[in-house]
Design a protein around this motif. Structure first.
Motif, short mmCIF file in Angstrom:
data_model
loop_
_atom_site.label_atom_id
_atom_site.label_comp_id
_atom_site.label_asym_id
_atom_site.label_seq_id
_atom_site.Cartn_x
_atom_site.Cartn_y
_atom_site.Cartn_z
N UNK A 86 0.86 -1.30 -0.24
CA UNK A 86 0.12 -0.23 -0.04
C UNK A 86 1.02 1.50 0.21
N UNK A 87 0.70 2.00 -1.31
CA UNK A 87 1.19 3.17 -1.03
C UNK A 87 1.01 4.48 -0.10
N UNK A 88 1.83 5.44 0.59
CA UNK A 88 0.96 6.04 1.37
C UNK A 88 1.32 7.29 1.03
N UNK A 89 1.06 8.43 1.15
CA UNK A 89 1.12 9.68 1.09
C UNK A 89 2.72 10.38 2.14
N UNK A 90 3.64 10.91 1.01
CA UNK A 90 3.94 11.39 2.02
C UNK A 90 4.44 12.42 3.08
N UNK A 91 3.78 13.31 2.75
CA UNK A 91 3.65 15.04 3.49
C UNK A 91 2.72 14.21 4.48
N UNK A 92 2.99 14.88 5.69
CA UNK A 92 2.48 15.33 6.55
C UNK A 92 0.61 15.95 6.61
#
Ligand code: G4P
Length: 529
Positions: A86-92
């Protein structure tokens, strides 16, 4: 319980990769897919990334910022395992989305750049993982570049993140002097050959630490240093404890270089041994075992307009138990209605394959005409529910209005769909209609994405005017109190999507003052009847 169902599930691993932008997540994902034969040429994931960028400004925004905003799911097979990444967004600013994605994962891989160490986004994303309580594996990347000392990196992981670190392998040298890794479990040394970038790494040179060839390869000085460091780790380092790994208290650490394929197979082999298979889940009807005969899944993500050509909407479903079969009927728990899962798909970036079957642990994507919401359960029997998705309270607010009144319909549709995706929180000002809603987001960058997507996907130009409020609280329907809050310069009364009264507040201090002064009760989440 069917044995084959149990076996299918036991060999499934579903995990998310978290990292600060640029640490090498795309590269590592690509290499992992490469080992599974899912792609044949290195560079494919990147090429896909670029293709996607080319089709939308939204992705262009992602590219410009060097961040990954969307999450998608990919599957590959390796040594008898079925692996779902599962790819997750890197930005907080997208941690809400990351959290939802993590509800679908059984473990997480935290990627760290050896030169940069634990970066800000790593900290935020790690916190999100910790909240989920899943096992976390660490891959320290870019060992072929000059970086921090491995001991300092381990120390940083422990001190900054507050998790014990256990080195599964140990790097030999670093940067220009990077010679390879030592596997602490097997005593094997794997030598790094510069220029392994071409593809599948089957040219690994390995040998036991005591083999004379190894001394020749890495040199006497480095071998001596390695032995000293290993001794130090064995004596003073943490003890490996699988149960503590399972509870997310210890992170197994691996060193390598994703770009050079180096250390990736070593990591993958260990990861597959140590990472959990799909875990049982707590439901309102008790613990749901993954190998139970009943198909149960839940929606963790909705994404509209994934394909610019079709303007479709996909709901991502994590299967929690049982087996999915093409065309099966399920009950949609929120409406108690029957639904046919006609053409669920497996997604590989932009490519989709129609699935015939899938098992607990897998992620399937179904076309949705607007019926499904994040958190909805689809199951063979009615009545099952999981714990609600956590609520991330918006901290930034703006009034969003259309520049051209003729686009009103598209604007309302866009806002509605993006709200259903969970990308924004929509509130209605009591004095102004749906033409100029107040939008709440967790991170400011989400406004930029909103603006891009409304333009790109719905053809609507909008104006975003930031409001000075920092928090939202829900209030009971008490006319007198509502009147006071409406008149106060410190608050703004709004209605949420379900017509609940809420109030936007300037800050916590002023919220406390209002609450004490007028006896108003504030609630951090919508009030349920
Ligand atoms: P991200 O998805 O986490 O944002 O990172 P990505 O994989 O795009 O990698 C960021 C940059 O780091 C890329 O370089 C990539 O080639 C490089 N990189 C990844 N792993 C390693 C590694 O093990 N060693 C070294 N030396 N570099 C690594 P770029 O110049 O931004 O892109 P490109 O021109 O190489 O495609």
């Amino acid at each position: 319980m069917s044995i084959s169902l149990e076996k299918q599930i036991r060999f499934r691993k579903t995990f998310a990769i978290i990292s600060h932008p640029d640490a090498g997540k795309t590269t590592l994902t690509e290499k992992l897919l490469l080992f599974g034969g899912a792609i044949h040429l290195a560079g494919n994931v990147k090429a896909r990334k670029t293709q996607r960028y080319a089709t939308s400004d939204w992705m262009e925004l992602e590219r410009q910022r060097g961040i990954s905003i969307t999450s998608s799911a990919m599957q590959f097979n390796y040594q008898g395992f079925v692996i779902n990444i599962l790819d997750t967004p890197g930005h907080q600013d997208f941690s809400e989305d990351t959290y939802r994605t993590l509800t679908a994962a059984d473990s997480a891989v935290m990627l760290i750049d050896a030169a940069k160490g634990v970066e800000t986004q790593t900290i935020k994303l790690f916190e999100v993982c910790r909240r989920r309580g899943i096992p976390i594996f660490t891959f320290i990347n870019k060992m072929d570049r000059e970086g921090k000392h491995p001991i300092d990196l381990m120390d940083e992981v422990e001190k900054v993140l507050g998790i014990e670190a256990y080195a599964m392998n140990w790097p030999i040298g670093g940067g220009a002097d990077f010679k390879g890794i030592y596997d602490r479990q097997t005593g094997q040394v794997e030598c790094f050959t510069d220029g392994l970038r071409k593809g599948h790494d089957d040219t690994r040179q390995t040998g036991h630490i005591d083999d004379p060839g190894i001394k020749e390869w890495i040199g006497e000085d480095l071998l001596q240093r390695l032995r000293e460091e290993i001794e130090l780790l064995d004596m003073a380092g943490n003890v490996f404890d699988q149960e503590r790994v399972d509870r997310g208290e210890v992170t197994p650490v691996f060193f390598g270089s994703a770009l050079n394929n180096f250390g990736v197979p070593n990591f993958l082999d260990s990861f597959l041994k140590l990472a959990p298979a799909p875990a049982p889940r707590q439901s309102n009807l008790g613990v749901l075992e993954p190998a139970s005969q009943q198909f149960v899944g839940f929606v963790f993500k909705i994404q509209a307009n994934m394909n610019a050509m079709h303007r479709d909407r996909i709901a991502f479903i994590r299967i929690c138990s049982g087996r999915y079969e093409r065309g099966m009927n399920v009950i949609h728990n929120r409406t108690h209605r029957k639904m046919r899962l006609a053409q669920p798909q497996q997604l590989f970036a932009q490519e989709r394959t129609i699935l015939d079957e899938a098992y607990a642990g897998d992620i399937i994507g179904v076309h949705d005409s607007g019926v499904l919401r994040i958190g909805d359960v689809l199951a063979e029997k009615d009545g099952i529910e999981f714990e609600a998705m956590p609520f991330f309270s918006p901290e930034n607010f703006a009034r969003v209005s259309i520049a051209n009144a003729l686009k009103r319909k598209q604007f309302i549709k866009g806002i509605q769909e993006l709200q259903e995706e969970g990308a924004i929180h929509v509130f209605r000002d009591l004095n102004i209609g749906v033409e100029a809603p107040v939008i709440g987001v967790v991170g400011q960058l989400q406004f930029e994405v909103l603006e891009y997507r409304l333009r790109d996907e719905y053809g609507v130009e909008v104006q975003i005017n930031n409001l000075p409020y920092e928090m939202v609280q829900w209030i009971p329907k008490d006319e007198e109190k509502i009147r006071i809050l409406k008149e106060s310069s410190m608050s703004m009364v709004v209605l949420d999507q379900d017509e609940n009264y809420a109030v936007l507040l300037l800050d916590k201090w002023k919220a406390n003052w209002l609450s004490e002064r007028y006896g108003v009760e504030f609630y951090p989440q919508p009030l349920r009847e």
